[in-house]
Design an enzyme around this catalytic site. Structure first.
Site, mmCIF file in Angstrom:
data_model
loop_
_atom_site.group_PDB
_atom_site.id
_atom_site.type_symbol
_atom_site.label_atom_id
_atom_site.label_comp_id
_atom_site.label_asym_id
_atom_site.label_seq_id
_atom_site.Cartn_x
_atom_site.Cartn_y
_atom_site.Cartn_z
ATOM 1 N N GLU A 35 38.192 -72.815 48.718
ATOM 2 C CA GLU A 35 37.189 -73.044 49.763
ATOM 3 C C GLU A 35 36.450 -71.751 50.121
ATOM 4 O OE1 GLU A 35 36.882 -73.848 54.514
ATOM 5 O OE2 GLU A 35 38.752 -74.428 53.516
ATOM 6 N N SER A 42 31.826 -74.292 54.564
ATOM 7 C CA SER A 42 32.125 -75.525 55.275
ATOM 8 C C SER A 42 30.917 -75.945 56.106
ATOM 9 C CB SER A 42 33.344 -75.318 56.182
ATOM 10 O OG SER A 42 33.696 -76.510 56.833
ATOM 11 N N ARG A 51 42.955 -64.565 52.041
ATOM 12 C CA ARG A 51 43.348 -64.885 53.422
ATOM 13 C C ARG A 51 43.625 -63.584 54.162
ATOM 14 N NH1 ARG A 51 44.561 -69.883 55.055
ATOM 15 N NH2 ARG A 51 44.953 -70.595 52.924
ATOM 16 N N ARG A 63 40.899 -63.324 62.564
ATOM 17 C CA ARG A 63 41.778 -64.495 62.520
ATOM 18 C C ARG A 63 43.216 -64.032 62.293
ATOM 19 N NH1 ARG A 63 41.157 -70.051 61.563
ATOM 20 N NH2 ARG A 63 42.827 -71.013 60.354
ATOM 21 N N ARG A 88 35.861 -63.036 50.941
ATOM 22 C CA ARG A 88 36.375 -64.114 50.088
ATOM 23 C C ARG A 88 35.418 -64.428 48.941
ATOM 24 N NH1 ARG A 88 38.983 -69.749 52.216
ATOM 25 N NH2 ARG A 88 40.404 -68.233 53.182
#
Length: 425
Positions: A350, A353, A276, A261, A391
């Site tokens: 977060e 999801s 991130r 990403r 993460r």
């Protein structure tokens, strides 16, 4: 992708969804463009009919020895060809505009999705686990990782630039351990594990709803029609594209993969540590099922519960959030995020999801099934992050740290860590 007939019958619902999701789309422009393409197609078809009839007249005249009378029909054919060419050029332009607008059309939004503009408007549904109350000054995951020689960010930056890292020793083992735990949980629940391609054609990215809006976040393989995936959801859905499949029982797929990403637009956000980064790994759940909202809602609960079970095995406190309309992606009908407590942030972050996508991806990907009467329907698809690392290492290291700098290994992870109960300095 939504069915155009449905869009025509429900333009206000589609426009409301686009506005809520911050998508710059005029449904009126879409409908007018569709009208234009249909009108042009009708004109072209009429001209082709007229041309064919004129050609037939020419043949009849020639066969009857009256070739000298065929000139007006030849002129008609010539004029038809000129006009067809003009209209076809315009039709291609209109068709391109139509396709571009259709790719901007969002999925509809569930009635129980909260209203809101951004993630600040997401609604907490529940909390699980106790937030730790340390009797000492806790360290963050970067300090802990460095102390235990598990994490090396400076060398990651030296080798690959910002937002890159090395996991070393027990850091790499822990990274692998949480993935294998998640895989084992899913396989025991009947998921089929796949090893998937990570470089996919643009078509697959479009069909799954990650393009065109997500291009700025995605790495392209230059000189090829290939893109690096940001989630194995894409190859898992693409596995069935252009197929008629059997979904009498939902198809439960899982994959563990590296993900990439760009993090475009995130300059200055979460710059410290592993929150991130440009490269990470995910264990993904994807389910393909019948076109039944009732069935999809139950599966949605199940895959969310799977992610919760993994967090409970990791002995981490978390909360489940209903994602508001303004924080939904284009493709999602309904979404829950799971946020895990991160002491260094003094907040939940977060980590998971879950999404219901209805038949949005299946329409683009042409994935269908036959019902009991043999009628074809587009499938529903759902997805969930079972675990994402590194993460997840943030809460794992920070919540389980001890005063002497040691880190406790949750019971469920110990078999994957060669029986280690604690990481000690």
């Amino acid at each position: 992708m939504l069915e155009m007939k449905w869009v025509r019958e429900n333009p206000e619902i589609v426009q409301q969804a686009a506005d809520a999701k911050h998508i710059h789309l005029s449904v009126i422009d879409l409908l007018q463009t569709d009208d234009q393409r249909k009108q042009l197609l009708q004109e072209v078809e009429q001209l082709r009919f007229d041309r064919n009839r004129a050609n037939d007249s020419i043949k009849e005249l020639i066969q009857s020895g009256k070739a000298n009378e065929s000139e007006p029909f030849k002129q008609q054919v010539k004029q038809c060809n000129i006009r067809i060419q003009q209209l076809e050029e315009r039709r291609r332009t209109i068709e391109d505009s139509y396709q571009r607008l259709m790719l901007q059309v969002p999925n509809i939004i569930s009635e129980d999705t909260p209203q809101g503009i951004s993630d600040k408007d997401n609604i907490e549904l529940k909390r699980v686990g106790e937030v730790p109350d340390f009797a000492f000054e806790p360290k963050d995951h970067v300090e802990l990782g460095s102390l235990h020689q598990m994490l090396d960010i400076p060398r990651g930056v030296k080798a690959a630039g910002t937002r890159n890292y090395y996991l070393t020793g027990n850091g790499a083992l822990l990274h692998r351990a949480v993935q294998q735990l998640a895989i084992d949980v899913l396989v025991q629940k009947g998921f089929t594990l796949l090893e998937v391609p990570l470089m996919l054609r643009e078509e697959a990215m479009v069909n799954t709803g990650f393009f065109p809006s997500g291009k700025e976040q995605t790495y392209k393989i230059e000189a090829e029609d290939k893109w690096l995936v940001g989630t194995s959801e894409v190859p898992l859905i693409a596995y069935y594209q252009n197929e008629i499949i059997d979904v009498n029982k939902p198809l439960k797929l899982a994959a563990v993969s590296a993900c990439f990403r760009k993090e475009a637009g995130s300059a200055g956000r979460d710059v410290r540590g592993l929150y991130r980064v440009h490269q990470f790994s995910k264990v993904e759940q994807v389910i393909v099922c019948r076109n039944s909202l009732e069935e999809s809602e139950q599966i949605f609960k199940d895959i969310t519960a799977n992610a919760e079970e993994i967090l409970q095995l990791l002995e981490l406190p978390y909360r489940v959030m209903a994602v508001c309309a303004g924080d939904l992606s284009q493709k999602n009908y309904k979404q829950y995020d799971i946020e895990t407590w991160m002491p260094s942030r003094q907040a939940y972050g977060e980590t998971h999801s879950s999404s219901i996508v209805l038949d949005f991806q299946a329409r683009r990907s042409n994935i269908r099934y036959k019902d009991e009467q043999g009628k074809l329907h587009y499938c529903h698809t759902l997805n969930n992050t079972a675990v994402a690392s590194p993460r997840i290492l943030i809460p794992l290291l920070e919540n389980h740290q001890e005063e002497d700098g040691a880190i406790r290994i949750p019971q469920a992870l110990r078999p994957y860590m060669n029986g280690l109960e604690r990481l000690v300095l």
